[in-house]
Design an enzyme around this catalytic site. Structure first.
Site, PDB file in Angstrom:
ATOM      1  N   CYS A 145       2.764  -1.927   5.233  1.00  0.00           N
ATOM      2  CA  CYS A 145       1.518  -2.305   4.649  1.00  0.00           C
ATOM      3  C   CYS A 145       1.550  -3.742   4.197  1.00  0.00           C
ATOM      4  CB  CYS A 145       1.143  -1.262   3.583  1.00  0.00           C
ATOM      5  SG  CYS A 145       2.203  -1.151   2.197  1.00  0.00           S
ATOM      6  N   ASN A 150       4.013  -3.306   0.411  1.00  0.00           N
ATOM      7  CA  ASN A 150       5.145  -2.468   0.411  1.00  0.00           C
ATOM      8  C   ASN A 150       5.554  -2.020  -1.124  1.00  0.00           C
ATOM      9  OD1 ASN A 150       8.764  -2.761   1.382  1.00  0.00           O
ATOM     10  ND2 ASN A 150       7.198  -1.067   1.854  1.00  0.00           N
ATOM     11  N   CYS A 176       2.727   0.578  -2.266  1.00  0.00           N
ATOM     12  CA  CYS A 176       1.631   1.859  -2.259  1.00  0.00           C
ATOM     13  C   CYS A 176       1.968   2.546  -0.874  1.00  0.00           C
ATOM     14  CB  CYS A 176       0.164   1.376  -2.483  1.00  0.00           C
ATOM     15  SG  CYS A 176       0.238   0.766  -4.174  1.00  0.00           S
ATOM     16  N   ARG A 177       1.420   2.330  -0.014  1.00  0.00           N
ATOM     17  CA  ARG A 177       1.171   2.877   1.184  1.00  0.00           C
ATOM     18  C   ARG A 177       2.376   3.053   2.169  1.00  0.00           C
ATOM     19  NH1 ARG A 177      -3.832  -0.488   3.329  1.00  0.00           N
ATOM     20  NH2 ARG A 177      -2.395  -2.071   2.199  1.00  0.00           N
ATOM     21  N   SER A 178       2.953   1.862   2.483  1.00  0.00           N
ATOM     22  CA  SER A 178       4.220   1.985   3.428  1.00  0.00           C
ATOM     23  C   SER A 178       5.398   2.726   2.625  1.00  0.00           C
ATOM     24  CB  SER A 178       4.675   0.775   3.964  1.00  0.00           C
ATOM     25  OG  SER A 178       5.022  -0.064   3.094  1.00  0.00           O
ATOM     26  N   ASP A 185      -6.337   0.916   0.893  1.00  0.00           N
ATOM     27  CA  ASP A 185      -5.324   0.379  -0.169  1.00  0.00           C
ATOM     28  C   ASP A 185      -5.863   0.928  -1.376  1.00  0.00           C
ATOM     29  OD1 ASP A 185      -3.828  -0.876  -1.652  1.00  0.00           O
ATOM     30  OD2 ASP A 185      -4.366  -2.943  -1.002  1.00  0.00           O
TER      31      ASP A 185
HETATM   32  P1  4NP Z   1       0.188  -1.533  -0.511  1.00  0.00           P
HETATM   33  O1  4NP Z   1      -0.995  -1.954  -1.737  1.00  0.00           O
HETATM   34  O2  4NP Z   1      -0.103  -2.640   0.676  1.00  0.00           O
HETATM   35  O3  4NP Z   1      -0.303  -0.238   0.042  1.00  0.00           O
HETATM   36  O4  4NP Z   1       1.529  -1.908  -0.957  1.00  0.00           O
HETATM   37  C1  4NP Z   1      -0.929  -3.313  -2.192  1.00  0.00           C
HETATM   38  C2  4NP Z   1      -0.372  -3.456  -3.341  1.00  0.00           C
HETATM   39  C3  4NP Z   1      -0.315  -4.720  -4.009  1.00  0.00           C
HETATM   40  C4  4NP Z   1      -1.163  -5.706  -3.566  1.00  0.00           C
HETATM   41  C5  4NP Z   1      -1.960  -5.474  -2.435  1.00  0.00           C
HETATM   42  C6  4NP Z   1      -1.780  -4.383  -1.843  1.00  0.00           C
HETATM   43  N1  4NP Z   1      -1.491  -6.820  -4.001  1.00  0.00           N
HETATM   44  O5  4NP Z   1      -2.140  -7.775  -3.792  1.00  0.00           O
HETATM   45  O6  4NP Z   1      -0.672  -6.951  -5.206  1.00  0.00           O
END
Ligand code: 4NP
Length: 156
Positions: A7, A10, A12-14, A123
């Protein structure tokens, strides 16, 4: 079977997809290596988001040991399949591929459950608790499908 979940951050989702699949393949003694990475290095070295860890824990999956890392070019050869969460992840991972063999490994993860529908795992970072629960349900279903496909034909 070596599976990489990807994702943006790295955190939340992945990590959730990673932790879910790791738990399931361990429980069933299946020959998988599972890891996850971000298309960005914004959160490198960090644990998964506390809300994601909590949601996963409530459903019986431990994510506390995972740490964020950015994807590398060597991952594209190292892993057999690379599941991405959304279209930006797809574009970014395809963007670092240099061969068709690498590009063919990159699969939007919800294509497993909803082929041809172009669904994404949204997200949850900027939303509320329900977003994390929704992501859990989607990735629980998708990781079940990875396992049932593997059992049926030994591949993705
Ligand atoms: P993820 O979520 O891609 O599912 O890990 C996010 C976590 C943080 C950010 C973006 C997406 N960020 O921009 O900080």
């Amino acid at each position: 079977m070596k599976v990489l979940m990807v994702c943006l951050g790295n955190i939340c989702r992945s990590p959730l997809a990673d932790g879910l699949l790791r738990r399931k393949v361990e429980e069933q003694n299946l020959p998988f290596i599972v890891d996850s990475a971000g298309t960005s290095g914004f959160h490198e070295g960090e644990k998964a988001d506390a809300r994601m860890i909590e949601t996963a824990k409530n459903f019986g999956t431990d994510l506390s040991f995972l740490r964020s890392r950015p994807i590398t070019k060597s991952d594209l050869d190292e892993f057999d399949v690379i599941y991405v969460m959304d279209r930006n992840n797809y574009r970014d991972v395809i963007g670092i591929c240099s061969t068709d063999e690498q590009r063919e490994k990159v699969i939007p993860i919800l294509d497993l459950v909803y082929p041809e529908e172009n669904r994404i795992v949204p997200d949850p970072y900027y939303g509320g608790t329900q977003g994390f629960i929704d992501v859990y349900e989607m990735l629980d279903e998708a990781t079940d499908k990875i396992i049932s496909n593997f059992k049926m034909n030994g591949k993705r």
